[in-house]
Design a protein around this motif. Structure first.
Motif, PDB file in Angstrom:
ATOM      1  N   UNK A   1       0.825  -1.206   0.000  1.00  0.00           N
ATOM      2  CA  UNK A   1       0.000   0.000   0.000  1.00  0.00           C
ATOM      3  C   UNK A   1       0.860   1.257   0.000  1.00  0.00           C
ATOM      4  N   UNK A   2       1.982   1.206   0.693  1.00  0.00           N
ATOM      5  CA  UNK A   2       2.897   2.350   0.689  1.00  0.00           C
ATOM      6  C   UNK A   2       3.486   2.574  -0.704  1.00  0.00           C
ATOM      7  N   UNK A   3       3.841   1.490  -1.381  1.00  0.00           N
ATOM      8  CA  UNK A   3       4.399   1.625  -2.727  1.00  0.00           C
ATOM      9  C   UNK A   3       3.363   2.173  -3.695  1.00  0.00           C
ATOM     10  N   UNK A   4       2.108   1.818  -3.478  1.00  0.00           N
ATOM     11  CA  UNK A   4       1.035   2.310  -4.333  1.00  0.00           C
ATOM     12  C   UNK A   4       0.791   3.798  -4.102  1.00  0.00           C
ATOM     13  N   UNK A   5       0.947   4.237  -2.850  1.00  0.00           N
ATOM     14  CA  UNK A   5       0.743   5.648  -2.513  1.00  0.00           C
ATOM     15  C   UNK A   5       1.800   6.089  -1.511  1.00  0.00           C
TER      16      UNK A   5
END
Length: 584
Positions: A570-574
């Motif tokens: 999720x961090x990599x996505x946002x």
């Protein structure tokens, strides 16, 4: 059980227009009019929210297994060294929120006269959702609407301050309390005004303590406002009482139909719908679940029946099991196996002393477990309701808030802590007078964090009354006592010397403690080798005598674990989400 049928129909009915991803919009269908323009449609849709409550299978009974009060097999990944990381973290899921916000937006435009009631239900569940997310992750994005697919500012924006979001949570709960039309209902399985009030006392107590004790945020000055909300809201909950009578405390957790005098909300089960719980199996089976048992450190906090601390006896540390369980708070014998406790096998009564093949410390839990062995110990077949909110917690929440505010009176003490202790058979002035002297054992129990005698006794009562009801881990987090997750000893009953012991005084040897070669002359039915201190083994604290010490494996606490890391995917996505402190 009608609610489970409604939930199944709800999912079938609304599946076509609930989105799966944050950036997807729910798609309207011909069913939209049937749902949002009729009261029955609103009820059907809102029943889908109940899936957010603890599941019938797991309930809340295993949550306390990951606390300082219970010894269990293995170590949860949160407390295992190097096990929790952004790569292994989870829980950053927003599907429930999308479902709720879509319902709110459409219901606000509905012509149905009763729509405010259903909006109240939706906002209760939105508060429920956000409270869980804030406890887990801290800062979270506040989203109170469905999101357009081109709304990049929201989809890829930063998180919002947890304290600001908690104000929105409080707004949602106040709205729910004002607009839900049902005050209470007899099955205790539906969300009512009183359920919203009960949840509000829990939320506000958590937030007040978090602000007071997590001083790095600089919010200590705002804590009392939240404590005051606890007291005010608790006083609004009326018409409930503590169940009285022989074994009333234990029987409360064995009922298929929840007791409506004390229960405020429960999740019920039904064999006809194949909806069962695993409570016996997860608690008693030697091969399934966490094999939980209470620690001696905790057992020592149960008062004597005369109202005095057990630990005021200078010999309490070396008191053997058969003596330490006598003349104590009656809840002790309704929470663990003591004395002449009996079970049944296919209906036939059998003597059932603590079984140290099943309970590492010897303090074997019976709270919420059927006495019948078959099929419940071996299969997940329990039908007793899971109690989510009950009146005892409301009294405890209020008492703790009063203690924190410094406004506890003898009258308030008698109506809260005194009432709970009266049901537990405790006698003496502790029923009517708040304490004036702090118990040294309780000061040490909480690592010296609390010294106020009133607060310490409230916390004693909270742990004893609410054990295995899923509140303890959150309590340690809000008090900023995370060290206890790793440092609290997993200790058990005191063993004066190696050899055989009769744990229920029926003349039959129940357990043999030995080192080295198993003694062939022993008449015991269970053997405990205390030779090695390795993982998965037990020793005695003094070698050939002492407390049982169970080693579940290495435990570790780091302050960064007060919050879970944002999952890596999720961090990599946002990347604008950032990462929680210490997990970068």
């Amino acid at each position: 059980m009608k609610r489970y049928i409604y939930i199944f129909l709800s999912f079938s009915f609304i599946l076509n227009f609930i989105a799966c991803d944050l950036e997807e919009l729910p798609q309207a269908t011909a069913s939209r009019i049937a749902i949002f323009e009729t009261a029955s449609g609103l009820e059907l849709y809102s029943n889908s929210f109940y899936e957010m409550l603890p599941t019938p299978y797991d309930g809340v009974f295993a949550i306390d297994d990951n606390s300082d009060l219970i010894a269990r097999n293995n170590v949860d990944s949160r407390f295992m060294p190097n096990a929790l990381s952004p790569a292994t973290s989870s829980g950053w899921s927003w599907s429930n929120l999308r479902n709720i916000n879509y319902f709110i937006e459409n219901t606000e435009q509905s012509p149905v006269a009763e729509k405010e009631h259903y909006l109240g239900l939706a906002r209760f569940f939105r508060a429920y959702f956000y409270f869980g997310m804030i406890k887990r992750f801290g800062d979270v994005p506040w989203i109170d609407r469905t999101i357009d697919v081109d709304d990049d500012e929201t989809l890829y924006g930063p998180r919002h301050d947890r304290f600001a979001v908690m104000e929105y949570v409080l707004e949602d709960l106040n709205y729910a309390i004002e607009h839900i039309s049902t005050i209470s209902e007899p099955t205790r399985t539906l969300i009512t005004k009183d359920v919203a009030r009960a949840f509000k006392t829990r939320v506000c107590l958590y937030e007040a303590s978090f602000r007071k004790y997590h001083t790095q945020y600089g919010k200590e000055g705002t804590a009392n406002t939240w404590f005051e909300e606890v007291v005010k809201t608790a006083d609004e909950i009326k018409g409930y009482s503590l169940v009285e009578g022989a074994n009333a405390y234990r029987n409360l957790f064995l009922q298929k139909t929840p007791n409506s005098n004390e229960t405020i909300l429960a999740v019920t089960l039904d064999a006809n719908l194949q909806v069962f719980s695993s409570r016996n199996r997860r608690t008693i089976s030697p091969t399934y679940g966490n094999r939980p048992s209470l620690t001696r450190r905790f057992i020592n906090t149960y008062l004597n029946i005369d109202g005095n601390p057990f630990t005021s006896d200078p010999d309490y540390k070396t008191t053997p099991f058969t003596e330490e369980v006598k003349n104590r708070d009656l809840r002790l014998g309704q929470t663990i196996r003591v004395g002449d406790y009996h079970r049944t096998e296919n209906g036939a009564p059998i003597i059932a002393p603590p079984n140290l093949e099943q309970a590492y410390t010897g303090y074997q839990i019976i709270k919420g477990c059927y006495d019948e062995r078959f099929p419940y110990d071996d299969e997940s077949r329990n039908e007793n309701a899971h109690l989510i909110f009950r009146y005892a917690e409301i009294l405890l929440n209020k008492a703790e808030a009063l203690a924190e505010l410094g406004t506890m009176t003898d009258a308030e003490w008698a109506s809260t802590i005194g009432a709970l202790r009266t049901r537990a058979g405790i006698q003496g002035t502790t029923l009517t007078q708040k304490p004036s002297t702090a118990d040294p054992y309780m000061i040490e129990f909480y690592d010296g964090k609390f010294t106020d005698p009133v607060l310490l006794e409230v916390l004693r009562e909270r742990a004893v009354e609410m054990i295995t009801e899923g509140l303890r881990p959150d309590d340690l987090i809000r008090w900023r006592l995370g060290d206890l997750f790793a440092e609290a000893p997993m200790n058990g009953m005191y063993v004066p010397a190696l050899g055989d012991y009769d744990l229920n005084e029926d003349g039959i040897m129940d357990v043999c403690f030995y080192r080295g070669e198993r003694p062939s002359s022993s008449q015991a039915s269970v053997f405990v080798d205390v030779t090695s201190a390795g993982v998965g083994n037990r020793i005695l604290s003094n070698g050939d005598s002492g407390e049982i010490i169970w080693n579940p494996g290495a435990r570790e606490w780091l302050d960064k674990k007060y919050l879970y890391p944002i999952p890596e995917a999720d961090f990599l996505k946002n990347p604008n989400l950032g990462q929680n402190p210490g997990w970068e």
